[in-house]
Structure formats: structure tokens, C-alpha cells
Scaffold this active site. Structure first.
Site, PDB file in Angstrom:
ATOM      1  N   GLY A 277       0.797  -1.230   0.000  1.00 53.95           N
ATOM      2  CA  GLY A 277       0.000   0.000   0.000  1.00 53.95           C
ATOM      3  C   GLY A 277       0.822   1.269   0.000  1.00 53.95           C
ATOM      4  CB  CYS A 278       4.358   2.056   0.312  1.00 55.72           C
ATOM      5  SG  CYS A 278       4.261   1.953   2.108  1.00 55.72           S
ATOM      6  CD  GLN A 279       3.480   8.128  -4.730  1.00 57.37           C
ATOM      7  OE1 GLN A 279       3.052   8.660  -3.714  1.00 57.37           O
ATOM      8  NE2 GLN A 279       3.766   8.800  -5.820  1.00 57.37           N
ATOM      9  CB  SER A 280       8.438   4.140  -2.659  1.00 54.82           C
ATOM     10  OG  SER A 280       8.305   5.481  -3.070  1.00 54.82           O
TER      11      SER A 280
END
Length: 247
Positions: free
Chosen positions: A152-155
């Protein structure tokens, strides 16, 4: 003969008069041109100065309006962020902004105080976060597993707990990795601030403390969500360590 000389003299005299008049007219014309050019330049300078003064006033008014609108937007944003943090983190903001209300570790408290000491400049703070990310210790590739990945992280983000016994207590030291510059800085803030403490101490930390630093003011909603997912992953690991679940 005498008449011819008189005629020649008159003609020469007339020619001199014409030539002299022509020279005078040329000089007058040049003077007029110079005068006109000077007047044009002076007029242009006056108009340009008026334009610059008017432009300066307009910019000043726009700046005042921007600051006023920014303050209104920022106030709404802070209230909005509080709602988002409360709903996503499951932790409520303390009623006051006292740093002790967030149950921070001494390291995290020091980090919060550092960011509070900086000028209220989002760009300046973001650069400090990026610089902190460079302090992250390398994570071995064998630890970059699905189990250690923060979803669920952009990175891409990995978190790993290293447990050791200290005074008959379990103490966790964290390893972290991210391929994003800003996210890596946030990872460092968390793994550094939460390393060397018991899982019980870590679980008490209110994740909303990030709002005290001013970092959340320049994070996008996806990055805020990513930050909370990292905190959630750390707390899940802490709960598992309390329950003696191996990693």
C-alpha cells in the site's frame, strides 16, 4: 565686364546664403531629432517606472492574497489531515499538542524537536527528510521478502525487526529500505526512532506524531497512507514478537 562681375558676386552670395541656410536647417533638424529622442526616452522611462510601480503593487497584493488563502487552505488541510489520520491510524489526536501526549520514544521526541526548530518551509523540511534517508543502513537482499514488504506504499518498502535480549527484555532494532527518496527518509525516521526499544514501548507510540514535525503538511495523501502502513507494519511485527512469533 563690370556688370558680369556684379552678377557673379551676387550669384556666389546667394549660393552662400542658400548653403548657410541649409547648414542651419540641418543643425536645427538634428537638434530637434535629439530633443525628440530625449523626450521619447524620458517618456518611455516615466511610463516604464509607472508600469514597474504598478506591477510591484499588483504582485504585493497577489502575495497578500496568496498568504491569506494559504492560511485558510492550510487550516482546512490540518483539520482534514487530523480526520484522515484518526480514521486510517485508529489512533485519536491528543486534545493538546503537547509532545508528551504522543508517547514517543526519546529518539522520536528528539526528531520531532529538530523538525520543529526548522523554518516553516515545506521544501526545506522535505530536503532534510531526503538527507535522513541517506543514513539508512543497507538491507540484505534476502530480507527483501514478501513477508517484510509494506503493502500500500507508493514506493517499494521493506521493514525487518532484529530482536535481542537486553536486561531480560526483548529489544527491537529495525532495518528498513525504500526505493523512493522521500519515503526512504520517512523510513529512517521510524526505524531510527523506534530501534532499541521494547515492543511494548513501540506499540504505545501514537502514529499521528508525524503532524508535530510538519512533514505531513507537504505529503500527498498516498504518501500519508504509505507512512501509516509502515507504522502499522512495525506494530504488527511488535505484536508478533510479544507473542513469540519468529521472523
Amino acid at each position: 565686364m563690370y556688370k558680369n562681375k556684379i552678377i557673379q558676386t551676387c550669384i556666389i552670395y546667394i549660393l552662400y546664403i542658400i548653403l548657410f541656410s541649409s547648414i542651419i536647417r540641418t543643425k536645427l533638424a538634428k537638434n530637434n531629432i535629439k530633443k525628440n529622442i530625449t523626450n521619447i526616452i524620458a517618456y518611455s522611462i516615466r511610463n516604464e517606472n509607472k508600469f514597474l510601480v504598478q506591477l510591484y503593487k499588483q504582485k504585493k497584493e497577489k502575495k497578500k492574497l496568496f498568504i491569506k488563502n494559504y492560511e485558510l487552505r492550510n487550516k482546512k488541510r490540518i483539520n482534514y489531515l487530523k480526520t484522515i489520520f484518526n480514521s486510517l491510524s485508529g489512533s485519536q489526536f491528543p486534545q493538546n499538542s503537547d509532545i508528551d501526549s504522543y508517547n514517543l520514544t526519546p529518539k522520536l521526541k528528539k526528531t520531532v524537536q529538530f523538525f520543529r526548530s526548522l523554518s516553516d518551509n515545506p521544501y526545506n523540511k522535505s530536503q532534510h527528510v531526503i538527507l535522513m534517508g541517506k543514513k539508512c543502513q543497507p538491507m540484505p537482499n534476502e530480507l527483501k521478502t514478501r513477508q517484510n514488504q509494506v503493502l500500500g506504499c507508493q514506493s517499494t518498502v521493506y521493514i525487518y525487526p532484529k530482536v535481542k535480549l537486553q536486561d531480560d527484555k526483548k529489544v527491537i532494532n529495525w532495518l528498513g529500505y525504500s526505493d523512493g527518496l522521500l519515503t526512504k527518509g520517512i523510513v529512517y525516521i521510524l526505524i531510527d526512532g523506534l530501534s532499541g526499544y521494547t515492543p511494548e514501548e513501540i506499540l504505545k507510540v501514537n502514529p499521528n506524531f508525524i503532524s508535530l514535525t510538519g512533514i505531513s503538511d507537504f505529503l500527498t495523501m498516498s504518501r500519508i497512507n504509505g507512512y501509516l502502513n509502515i507504522m502499522n507494519k512495525i506494530k504488527i511485527f511488535s505484536e508478533q514478537i510479544i507473542k513469540n512469533i519468529e521472523h
